[in-house]
Scaffold this active site. Structure first.
Site, PDB file in Angstrom:
ATOM      1  N   SER A  50       0.862  -1.068   0.199  1.00 14.17           N
ATOM      2  CA  SER A  50      -0.011  -0.122   0.048  1.00 14.17           C
ATOM      3  C   SER A  50       0.964   1.152  -0.083  1.00 14.17           C
ATOM      4  CB  SER A  50      -0.871   0.189   1.193  1.00 14.17           C
ATOM      5  OG  SER A  50      -0.107   0.125   2.315  1.00 14.17           O
ATOM      6  N   ASP A  85      -0.529  -1.602  -4.201  1.00 16.70           N
ATOM      7  CA  ASP A  85      -2.130  -1.887  -4.074  1.00 16.70           C
ATOM      8  C   ASP A  85      -2.868  -0.422  -3.730  1.00 16.70           C
ATOM      9  OD1 ASP A  85      -4.326  -3.425  -2.909  1.00 16.70           O
ATOM     10  OD2 ASP A  85      -3.488  -3.175  -0.889  1.00 16.70           O
ATOM     11  N   ASP A 106      -6.257   2.913  -8.518  1.00 17.77           N
ATOM     12  CA  ASP A 106      -7.714   2.711  -7.889  1.00 17.77           C
ATOM     13  C   ASP A 106      -8.180   4.039  -8.254  1.00 17.77           C
ATOM     14  OD1 ASP A 106     -10.016   2.789  -6.814  1.00 17.77           O
ATOM     15  OD2 ASP A 106      -9.022   2.179  -4.450  1.00 17.77           O
ATOM     16  N   GLY A 209     -10.488  -7.992   0.033  1.00 18.11           N
ATOM     17  CA  GLY A 209     -10.944  -7.978   1.291  1.00 18.11           C
ATOM     18  C   GLY A 209     -11.166  -9.529   1.485  1.00 18.11           C
ATOM     19  N   ASN A 232      -4.821  -9.450   3.655  1.00 13.48           N
ATOM     20  CA  ASN A 232      -3.969  -8.260   4.565  1.00 13.48           C
ATOM     21  C   ASN A 232      -4.262  -8.437   6.066  1.00 13.48           C
ATOM     22  OD1 ASN A 232      -1.961  -6.483   5.291  1.00 13.48           O
ATOM     23  ND2 ASN A 232      -3.927  -4.844   5.480  1.00 13.48           N
TER      24      ASN A 232
END
Ligand code: 13P
Length: 288
Positions: A50, A85, A106, A209, A232
């Protein structure tokens, strides 16, 4: 083996009806545990980073250097993709420059036209450099007959618009959420997944998720086109529990504090156990 784009491993997963796990990394121990497990189980793997984790590790260049060196020093021969990510537009360019082999843009919070324009640009940049690109499609509220569901669902027509740009993989909401699922969660929306699959054809789909989704739902999602599953929180929870137990047992160095390597070892083992369990469920063992 050098870092690879996630394209080939995910197309193989799609065709072979299994999924490759994306496990997020935060530090050296996390990375080492995931690489060791993938190698031991002969499984391809995706290391997710991330933007926050990248910052924590002092920047994306540090992450790339660490992962590349670990692959070499640990003699890792299974395919490993280093993947941004939930990247922002600027974050994508930083990771491309830093040597990541895979990028997620994203743009789901942008209006669809802006998401399409930015994703299109990044598809071209990544294609030139041989990197895989994951895109995410904006979500519509999970409301039906006046009841607001838990976890949002993407619009299949918007999914098609993004898939048609030639993205390598597509993340689209099907009632999944990050973190732990609430007790009253309604489960994955397989009707939405089927509608998305119909519109997006061969593009491998991504399930974010991955923590706490029951095994039967994971397997059904894979059978309907999901080829990459992100995990995660489950690694974090396992790490936390193992570390807490170790500290409670009080094995410090007789007043000199805990040996940092020993302190982190139970957590690292817990991550290995979690990754193994997920790879078994996803069906990626032996597929390297
Ligand atoms: P979980 O934290 O719920 O496992 O989700 C991880 C994820 O989707 C990262 O993109």
């Amino acid at each position: 083996m050098a870092l690879v784009s996630a394209k080939e491993m995910l197309e193989k997963a799609r065709d072979g009806k299994y999924a490759v796990g994306q496990f997020n990394i935060n530090n050296l121990e996390w990375t080492k545990s995931i690489l060791q497990t993938a190698q031991e189980l002969n499984s391809p793997v995706i290391l997710g980073v991330s933007e926050g984790a990248g910052k924590y590790m002092t920047g994306f260049k540090t992450v790339t250097a660490m992962v590349k060196a670990m692959i070499e020093e640990m003699n890792i021969t299974v395919p490993v993709a280093l993947h941004l990510d939930h990247g922002s537009y600027e974050g994508c360019y930083k990771c491309i420059e830093a040597g990541f082999s895979s990028i997620m843009f994203d743009g789901s919070h942008f209006p669809i036209e802006e998401n399409v324009a930015k994703t299109k640009e990044l598809v071209e940049v990544c294609a030139k450099k041989g990197l895989s690109l994951e895109a995410e499609v904006g979500s519509i509220g999970g409301e039906e007959d006046g009841v607001v569901g838990l976890g949002e669902c993407a619009d299949p027509d918007e999914c098609k618009k993004i898939a048609d740009l030639g993205v390598t993989i597509l993340a689209a909401g099907i009632g999944n959420i990050h973190g732990k699922y609430p007790a009253n969660w309604q489960g994955l929306r397989f009707d939405v997944l089927e509608a998305i699959k119909k519109k997006t054809g061969d593009t491998p789909l991504v399930l974010h998720g991955g923590t706490g989704i029951p095994t039967d739902m994971i397997k059904k999602a894979i059978s309907l086109g999901v080829a990459k599953i992100n995990v995660n929180t489950e690694c974090q929870l396992a790490f936390q529990e193992a570390t807490r137990k170790y500290i409670e047992e009080g094995k410090d160095l007789a007043g000199k504090g805990f040996d940092p390597r020993k302190l982190l070892a139970p957590g690292a083992q817990a991550i290995k156990d979690t990754v193994k369990e997920k790879m078994e469920i996803f069906g990626s063992i032996g597929k390297a």
